[in-house]
Write an enzyme that holds these catalytic residues in place. Sequence first.
Site, short mmCIF file in Angstrom:
data_model
loop_
_atom_site.label_atom_id
_atom_site.label_comp_id
_atom_site.label_asym_id
_atom_site.label_seq_id
_atom_site.Cartn_x
_atom_site.Cartn_y
_atom_site.Cartn_z
N ALA A 72 5.17 -4.96 -0.07
CA ALA A 72 6.55 -5.33 -0.37
C ALA A 72 7.49 -4.57 0.57
O ALA A 72 7.11 -3.57 1.16
CB ALA A 72 6.86 -4.96 -1.81
N GLY A 113 1.59 -4.96 -1.97
CA GLY A 113 1.83 -6.38 -2.18
C GLY A 113 1.01 -7.24 -1.23
O GLY A 113 0.67 -8.39 -1.55
N GLU A 116 -2.21 -7.55 -2.90
CA GLU A 116 -2.04 -8.39 -4.10
C GLU A 116 -1.96 -9.87 -3.70
O GLU A 116 -2.48 -10.73 -4.40
CB GLU A 116 -0.80 -7.95 -4.88
CG GLU A 116 -1.01 -6.57 -5.50
CD GLU A 116 0.21 -6.05 -6.24
OE1 GLU A 116 1.26 -5.91 -5.60
OE2 GLU A 116 0.11 -5.81 -7.46
N GLU A 136 1.01 2.12 -4.29
CA GLU A 136 2.22 2.20 -5.13
C GLU A 136 2.35 3.52 -5.87
O GLU A 136 3.44 4.02 -6.11
CB GLU A 136 2.23 1.04 -6.14
CG GLU A 136 2.57 -0.32 -5.57
CD GLU A 136 1.41 -0.99 -4.83
OE1 GLU A 136 0.32 -0.39 -4.70
OE2 GLU A 136 1.62 -2.13 -4.37
#
Length: 720
Positions: A72, A113, A116, A136
């Site tokens: 992200a 991300g 993911e 994270e």
Amino acid sequence: MLAGKGETTGMAHVDWSLEGSAAVLTFGNPPVNSLAHAVRAELVAAIDRAIADRAVRVIVLVGANRTFSAGADIREFGSARMTRSPNLHQLIDAVESSPKPVIAAIDGMCLGGGLELALGCHFRIASPDARLGLPEIKLGLLPGAGGTQRLPRLVGVEAAINVILSGEPVPATAFAKTPLLDALASGELRAAAIELAQKVAAGSTPARRVRDIALPEPDLAALCDFARNAVQAKFPQYPAPVACIDAIEAAGQRFEEGAKVEQRLFLQLLESPQSRALRHAFFAERTASRVPGVTDATPVREIARAAVVGGGTMGSGIAICFLNAGIPLTLLEADEAALARGVERIAGVYDAQVRKGRMQAAERDQRMSLLTPSVSYDTLSMADIAIEAVFEDMEVKKTVFAQLDRVLKPGAILATNTSTLDVNRIATGTRRPQDVVGTHFFSPANLMRLLEVVRGDATAPDVLATVLKLSRTLRKIAVVAGVCDGFIGNRMIEQYLRQALFMLEEGASPQQVDAAAEAFGFAMGPFRMSDLAGNDIGWHIRKRRAAERPAMKYSKLADKLCEMQRFGQKTGAGWYDYAPGDRNARPSGVVAEMIAAHLRELGRATRQLEPAEIADRLVYALVNEGARLLEEGIALRASDIDVVYLNGYGFPVWRGGPMCYADQVGLYEVARRMRQFAGLPGDPQFWTPAPLLQRLAERGDSFASADQSAADRAQSGGRS
Ligand code: NAD
């Protein structure tokens, strides 16, 4: 539009090309393909187009620039852009629910991300040197876009706990035998992914959604209980590790239920002070390299050879930093005996690493071969930079700089490792003040990440740019400071130590002060820290300061300790007693008696100090001086001060640094508490809030907002 053989799509971040029946979507967002809103939106549009296109049977996602995605865009964290559609969940849903199978082709970094997103695909193929991970936790968060739900379904609960709780990237080869990877690419990744796509299109490999896989763990509750107990004991201040395990345990439920738990926990963590502090620290480090007057266009000088003058505690550590970076170095000492000791110190550090199995003997020999010991300044003529690390004495330093000025070639950088002295005075003793700069390393210099770079009045921009670049080569985090007594870190620590001593004069013991500081989260309380650094260092500096600033009120206790030759660990006695070869601090009866005698002399009533008061007084002493440094322009940003304290002084990272901590408490409260302390003995002036702190408190502002306004002003043309 990305370069490539794809057709023009009008998209800035996604390149589309058709390879047989495979739509290859190459997405890019330099430098690390972060999944910012624009990238997400274009990816969803490209996937929709591929689904609609009859010629397409399989979709391949490839990251541009030989990396999949580092995750992200963390600048979006906590802002409206993070949740703006399509958010990461919606992108991953669009991929996972695609009726046409989607293959992730993973190169380089596949983190957060990014991983993911790959877990939402129906197939994954990776280069053997790709690295996968969910970092994270390093920002006090959990992987909130399905990572805690999908990863355990593919690699098992235990491995998922390890990956998610360590936050470290793992080589793709480690997953080769798990369902996480369908294949490792033997050759070029894109070609291998297209080959896999052809097999998938031919229907020989059935597509499956990770969410539909049952969690392969019969002892889920017991395993998670065990892990929770372990992390609670190890990281009591952090909520994220336990939340990660709770979320992983929820993967035992139906995917939709588990995903709800993950989302709830993620949002809680996002608001936690710990995560705010860790995110602040992350950005603060990156911002510290932005310095007025230095741009990408500023030239840098080449540093191919270095010299260090003085091979004591600091000089030897600094030398190791260069040798580790592969830069040949001459170590200069005052005489042969001191030189031999310096070389011995360096060799000793490497020998210990070899003994502990952290370094091969050949590697040690290679690094030592870069070292040239010398007692003659004339051997320094080839050095591109010379760093002086001799005694903290202006006259000694000036003599050394006069010699350096005589022998160094034109354009060489003359740096000083002084902790407190006036870099401008050192510079004016040379014929080239523009080439003089402070490089203040922290002890032990080969291990501590912080480098305070002191910009003299005359320091040339290219000298500063060169030292900033060098700091990265030496794997340091540089923070630029202006010239003053102690720069950022040591000027603040002076007030912190003064306050610690005042508390002894009010009735606290060194153990109580240290315990309160350590309970707050400091790696070490002020007295243990002084014993480690050497109490004689501070004594020496205080004598100079007493002559230069006679009005500064200081408790005499530290001087009395030094008069007893209790210099700390190195003498086996300081504020504490130390058994030979043992760093454990034991309370000292002699020191208790010395303090009691001092208190009798002062004739002052004593009282019990609560740990909360002790911690507040230590931390607010730092904050108040930090505010003065900002106002004087010695520190460019409050966040720079935080970087200094987090990386050089053992300030707890989960509190984000002193200035971030003050912001979290609220500056109004901080100023109010200072006024409550104003009547205390010691120095009545001590607790006058710094004018900047006072102004910000009155306006309901924070140091962070002051940093932001300064950055905005700088961007709109006004120099900060
Ligand atoms: P140290 O006493 O361990 O080492 C100083 C060395 O300099 C000695 O080996 C000495 O022989 C040598 N020396 C003295 N005069 C010399 C000369 N004219 N030419 C060549 N060599 C000479 O001291 P240190 O702790 O390494 O500190 C060095 C500098 O680093 C000081 O300015 C100090 O303030 C600063 N510093 C120290 C620390 C720390 O924790 N010790 C941390 C940051 C900065």
